[in-house]
Design a protein around this motif. Structure first.
Motif, short mmCIF file in Angstrom:
data_model
loop_
_atom_site.label_atom_id
_atom_site.label_comp_id
_atom_site.label_asym_id
_atom_site.label_seq_id
_atom_site.Cartn_x
_atom_site.Cartn_y
_atom_site.Cartn_z
N LYS A 63 35.77 97.00 -5.63
CA LYS A 63 36.65 96.88 -4.69
C LYS A 63 36.25 97.07 -3.20
O LYS A 63 35.30 97.88 -2.85
N PRO A 64 36.67 96.10 -2.14
CA PRO A 64 36.17 96.11 -0.74
C PRO A 64 36.37 97.69 -0.40
O PRO A 64 37.44 98.16 -0.76
N ILE A 65 35.39 98.14 0.47
CA ILE A 65 35.59 99.58 0.89
C ILE A 65 36.94 99.92 1.57
O ILE A 65 37.43 100.89 1.30
N VAL A 66 37.39 98.83 2.44
CA VAL A 66 38.62 99.12 3.05
C VAL A 66 39.74 99.52 2.29
O VAL A 66 40.71 100.20 2.09
N GLU A 67 39.83 98.49 1.25
CA GLU A 67 40.90 98.70 -0.03
C GLU A 67 40.76 99.80 -0.83
O GLU A 67 41.59 100.56 -1.03
N ALA A 68 39.49 100.10 -1.03
CA ALA A 68 39.14 101.42 -1.82
C ALA A 68 39.63 102.43 -1.12
O ALA A 68 40.11 103.48 -1.79
N ARG A 69 39.37 102.70 0.23
CA ARG A 69 40.05 103.76 1.02
C ARG A 69 41.67 103.74 0.72
O ARG A 69 42.09 104.94 0.75
N GLY A 70 42.16 102.52 0.96
CA GLY A 70 43.61 102.63 0.85
C GLY A 70 44.11 103.12 -0.55
O GLY A 70 45.18 103.76 -0.61
N GLU A 71 43.28 102.79 -1.63
CA GLU A 71 43.67 103.33 -2.87
C GLU A 71 43.59 104.68 -3.26
O GLU A 71 44.66 105.52 -3.66
N VAL A 72 42.69 105.39 -2.37
CA VAL A 72 42.58 106.92 -2.30
C VAL A 72 43.62 107.46 -1.63
O VAL A 72 44.24 108.46 -2.10
N GLY A 73 43.97 106.74 -0.47
CA GLY A 73 45.10 107.06 0.48
C GLY A 73 46.49 107.25 -0.45
O GLY A 73 47.00 108.22 -0.50
N ARG A 74 46.48 106.22 -1.34
CA ARG A 74 47.80 106.19 -2.23
C ARG A 74 47.75 107.14 -2.98
O ARG A 74 48.89 107.80 -3.37
N ALA A 75 46.56 107.52 -3.71
CA ALA A 75 46.14 108.70 -4.78
C ALA A 75 46.76 109.91 -4.19
O ALA A 75 47.38 110.70 -5.02
N ILE A 76 46.21 110.24 -3.01
CA ILE A 76 46.74 111.54 -2.54
C ILE A 76 48.17 111.50 -2.31
O ILE A 76 48.94 112.66 -2.59
N PHE A 106 42.90 99.30 -10.62
CA PHE A 106 43.30 100.58 -9.74
C PHE A 106 42.96 101.67 -10.40
O PHE A 106 43.75 102.57 -10.89
N PRO A 107 41.80 102.10 -10.64
CA PRO A 107 41.09 102.99 -11.65
C PRO A 107 41.49 104.38 -11.52
O PRO A 107 41.21 105.47 -12.13
N LEU A 108 41.94 104.88 -9.91
CA LEU A 108 42.36 106.16 -9.72
C LEU A 108 43.73 106.09 -9.48
O LEU A 108 44.25 106.92 -10.06
N LYS A 125 47.05 121.38 -4.45
CA LYS A 125 45.87 121.50 -4.21
C LYS A 125 44.93 120.32 -4.69
O LYS A 125 43.84 120.09 -3.79
N ALA A 126 45.06 119.61 -5.52
CA ALA A 126 44.32 118.61 -6.04
C ALA A 126 44.66 117.37 -4.83
O ALA A 126 43.53 116.76 -4.55
N ALA A 127 45.62 117.36 -4.03
CA ALA A 127 45.86 116.32 -3.23
C ALA A 127 45.00 116.78 -1.90
O ALA A 127 44.24 115.78 -1.42
N VAL A 128 44.83 118.07 -1.54
CA VAL A 128 44.06 118.45 -0.63
C VAL A 128 42.65 118.30 -0.88
O VAL A 128 41.98 117.74 -0.09
N LEU A 129 42.20 118.61 -2.11
CA LEU A 129 40.93 118.28 -2.43
C LEU A 129 40.49 116.87 -2.64
O LEU A 129 39.33 116.42 -2.01
N LEU A 130 41.39 115.88 -2.89
CA LEU A 130 41.10 114.44 -2.94
C LEU A 130 40.94 113.95 -1.45
O LEU A 130 40.06 113.16 -1.03
#
Length: 478
Positions: A94-107, A156-158, A72-77
């Motif tokens: 962090k540059p926005i493109v890299e930030a999106r990449g970090e969130v994608g990895r976190a999912i 990588f704070p997330l 569920k947490a993965a879906v919410l993120l």
């Protein structure tokens, strides 16, 4: 403006007279919020509460329930990916493109952990291998260990927070998290997300504040069973000393070597080093730092990499076109600039970059360096690569291994026999072939040797380090 205290149980602790720590945007230095530091007594309270929740809830929560929370947490993120990405830009620069990449990895980390929760497999042990073991059965099962103290860095704070939190939940443990004081807000947002996903109150507690004020109380608490830390070696080894009698995982520094042989695909190597040396302004522990290039292709490689680096778009990390943004603080950029200047004074040559504007350091290539220079022998943690020629395998293996660190390396060659032979001889926790040292997938074993740390991360491996093996023997009665 964001303003948070610490989170223990279902309560935010922020009342009373507290030390206030401002959180600044690394790019424009505007204040984006502040945290109200926890007291030492509240750190102890966080551990005690987490221990109670472990004993009463998490220890007996079935695997399918833990898996569902993480799923569920993965879906919410995923639904809030842009919101989290913009928060990473603001607090980490962090540059926005890299930030999106970090969130994608976190999912993905949450997804891997959700799967891992249902794969805590033990084994049956054949007891009649031993004399007297007839009519007996042995079982070895993995069990959670209790409260885990997690101390995380700013870069990588997330994702690096989730590398500790997600496997701990998957294993059935509870966590007390001390996030980096420069980047605390993504951890608070994650706390709220996990709570919404169904994580019981107290399974994740957050103590905000400066490490120097809180860490000793946290890692020495008798109810903490494991400490997992990512950060500098100076701090990490002190934590290891303080955490006597506990399980410890340390992910520390590096000055990653990348070796480019004469038969390598040069364009592939250039593209890889460009990414590996300058992602998040070089502020990753496996960033490409020491670049060893065979002398026969040295000039060609250097010309190509200089051309590409000089074209990197520097600027506001919130802009889509920005490829390199600020370092975490101006002090960090000043320190890196000083290391460049020291190297130049000792004979090194800056081929591109080397200049600083506030917290932004230009992407830098430096050559004519020696192994004693800080830009080579220490962890530079900045957008700087040092390029050096070599003549043969024996020489470059000795150069690459001549370091106190040993986290990851890259080897570029079309000769698979050579690649595997070199990989075996490099004193590293991991070696990439035809890929740069900074590459990491979130399910692979990750951890260094020598002064780069101890223990392994990667979801499956973290779960194993966050559990114990319990033996159960059964005598089968007639």
């Amino acid at each position: 403006m964001l303003r948070y205290g610490s989170f223990v149980g279902n309560e935010e602790l922020k009342n009373g007279d507290r030390k206030i720590i401002e959180v600044l945007n690394p790019y424009d230095h505007n204040k984006i919020g502040e945290i109200l530091s926890a007291t030492k007594e509240e750190v102890s309270l966080a551990v005690e509460n987490a221990h109670e929740v472990f004993q009463n809830t998490m220890k007996t929560m079935p695997a399918h329930a833990r898996s569902l929370i993480l799923r569920k947490a993965a879906v919410l993120l995923e639904e809030r990916q842009e919101q989290f990405a913009q928060l990473l830009v603001k607090e980490a620069g962090k540059p926005i493109v890299e930030a999106r990449g970090e969130v994608g990895r976190a999912i993905q980390v949450l997804q891997f952990a959700s799967e891992g929760a249902k794969n805590l497999n033990g084994e049956q042990i054949v007891l009649d291998n031993a004399i007297g073991g007839e009519s007996q059965l042995g079982l070895a099962k993995r069990v959670p260990i209790g409260v885990i103290a997690a101390i995380t860095p700013f870069n990588f704070p997330l994702n690096l927070v989730l590398h500790k939190v997600a496997p701990a939940i998957a294993a059935g443990n509870t966590i007390v998290l001390k996030p980096a004081e420069k980047t605390p807000f993504s951890s608070v947002a994650l706390y709220e997300l996990l709570k919404e996903a169904g994580l019981p109150s107290g399974a994740l507690n957050i103590v905000n504040g400066a490490g120097v004020d809180l860490v000793e109380t946290l890692v020495t608490h008798p109810l903490v069973k494991k400490v997992t830390f990512t950060g500098s070696g100076a701090v990490g080894w002190k934590i290891q000393e303080m955490a006597k009698g506990k399980k410890v995982t340390l992910e520390l520094g590096s000055n990653a070597p990348n070796i480019i042989f004469e038969d390598a695909n040069i364009d592939n190597a250039v593209n890889a080093i460009l990414m590996g040396g300058y992602t998040f302004a070089g502020q990753a522990c496996v960033s490409a730092q020491r670049i060893y290039v065979h002398h026969s292709i040295y000039d060609t490689f250097l010309e190509k990499i200089i051309d590409r680096v000089s074209q990197l778009k520097i600027g506001n990390p919130m802009e889509e076109s920005t490829q390199l943004g600020p370092m975490i603080t101006e002090d960090a950029a000043i320190r890196a600039e000083q290391w460049i200047n020291e190297a130049v004074q000792d004979g090194a040559i800056v081929r591109t970059g080397g200049k600083r504007n506030g917290s932004i350091l230009e992407p830098t290539i430096i050559e004519k360096v020696t192994r004693e220079m800080k830009v080579v022998c220490a962890e530079v943690f900045a957008p700087i690569i040092a390029v050096m020629p070599f003549t043969n395998e024996e020489e470059v293996i000795e150069l690459a291994n001549d370091s106190q660190y040993g986290l990851q390396a890259g080897v570029f060659t079309n000769d698979i026999n050579r690649a595997l032979k070199i990989a075996d001889r490099l004193e590293m926790g991991g070696v990439w072939i035809n890929e740069v040292s900074v590459k990491r997938y979130d399910h692979i074993p990750y951890g260094g040797v020598k002064q780069s740390g101890m223990g392994k991360e990667g979801i499956h491996y973290s779960i194993q380090e966050m559990t114990d093996i319990k033996f159960i023997g059964i005598k089968i009665l007639p």
